[in-house]
Design an enzyme around this catalytic site. Structure first.
Site, PDB file in Angstrom:
ATOM      1  N   VAL A   1     -13.137 -52.210  45.145  1.00 31.13           N
ATOM      2  CA  VAL A   1     -12.872 -51.256  46.217  1.00 31.13           C
ATOM      3  C   VAL A   1     -12.735 -49.879  45.589  1.00 31.13           C
ATOM      4  O   VAL A   1     -12.236 -49.729  44.472  1.00 31.13           O
ATOM      5  CB  VAL A   1     -11.594 -51.623  47.003  1.00 31.13           C
ATOM      6  CG1 VAL A   1     -11.102 -50.461  47.864  1.00 31.13           C
ATOM      7  CG2 VAL A   1     -11.834 -52.834  47.886  1.00 31.13           C
ATOM      8  N   CYS A   2     -13.197 -48.860  46.308  1.00 31.35           N
ATOM      9  CA  CYS A   2     -13.051 -47.472  45.909  1.00 31.35           C
ATOM     10  C   CYS A   2     -13.724 -47.252  44.548  1.00 31.35           C
ATOM     11  O   CYS A   2     -14.818 -47.764  44.302  1.00 31.35           O
ATOM     12  CB  CYS A   2     -11.570 -47.096  45.906  1.00 31.35           C
ATOM     13  SG  CYS A   2     -11.233 -45.316  45.872  1.00 31.35           S
ATOM     14  N   THR A   3     -13.099 -46.505  43.656  1.00 30.26           N
ATOM     15  CA  THR A   3     -13.695 -46.206  42.349  1.00 30.26           C
ATOM     16  C   THR A   3     -13.620 -47.382  41.390  1.00 30.26           C
ATOM     17  O   THR A   3     -14.057 -47.271  40.245  1.00 30.26           O
ATOM     18  CB  THR A   3     -13.013 -44.981  41.719  1.00 30.26           C
ATOM     19  OG1 THR A   3     -11.591 -45.182  41.718  1.00 30.26           O
ATOM     20  CG2 THR A   3     -13.342 -43.716  42.504  1.00 30.26           C
TER      21      THR A   3
END
Length: 225
Positions: free
Chosen positions: A100-102
């Site tokens: 998830v995300c970076t």
């Protein structure tokens, strides 16, 4: 189903909380929280997760590898070869490799996204290309056995989508209802294409020091895979 969740200091807590809240409803699910050493790992909010396994004691063949993201600490983690090697080992044998995300940048730096489409936080998404990945603006991206969510709150959508992948759509529907997941964003500025120019410029200014491209370039120079 064994899910290997990688922890590192100051990652974004909701990146982990969102998905595992959806996944803990799955029958037989077992989480391993993995870090350089066992014990508390403090997140960006001050909330601590307890690492149950270190890199040596973690399962060699988890069903799922999951990596959360964050701001500057995640970009600093891109320089941690011991962490990247542990993610690479687990991901080489997992049925699913996810983020998830970076966190997708960490998967990329570990050599696990070469030729795969991937989501990421909107600010950092273009940098996936430096690891051979294909940036995708969708909130949740599934490409073969790679699955990723976009920035921060996308972890809830991602978690529910994966619950449906593993247990079928009825399972996803049930968990969505139990969690009462019915978002109503109050300002409708949650993506850059929706935000007004002033808000977008302010956000970019906030994020620039938290997500330095120079650290991505440095990690990409040691690119695996």
């Amino acid at each position: 189903m064994k899910i290997a969740c990688f922890l590192y200091p100051q990652f974004t807590s909701i990146d982990m909380i969102g998905p595992i809240t959806a996944w803990h409803f799955a029958p037989g699910v077992e989480f391993e929280f993995i870090a350089a050493q066992t014990g508390p790992i403090v997140t960006d909010t001050g909330l601590a997760f307890v690492a149950t396994h270190d890199y040596q004691s973690a399962s060699a063949n988890p069903d799922v590898v999951f990596v959360p993201g964050g701001g500057l600490p995640t970009f600093e983690a891109l320089q941690d070869d011991t962490l990247l090697d542990a993610i690479a080992r687990a991901g080489a044998h997992a049925q699913w490799v996810t983020s998830v995300c970076t966190g997708s940048l960490l998967l990329g730096a570990a050599g696990l996204l070469n030729g795969y489409r991937s989501a990421c936080h909107w600010y950092a998404r273009p940098w996936l290309e430096q690891f051979g990945a294909i940036p995708d603006p969708a909130r949740v991206v599934i490409d073969r056995n790679r699955a990723s969510g976009g920035g921060v709150t996308a972890g809830l959508d991602f978690g529910l989508r994966m619950a449906a992948e593993w247990g079928g759509e009825p399972a996803g529907r049930l968990v969505e209802l139990v969690m009462e997941y019915a978002p109503e964003p109050p300002f409708q500025t949650g993506r850059p294409e929706l935000a007004d120019e002033m808000t977008l410029a302010t956000a970019r200014g906030m994020l620039a020091p938290l997500m330095p491209e120079a650290l991505v370039v440095k990690a990409a120079q040691r690119r695996r895979g």
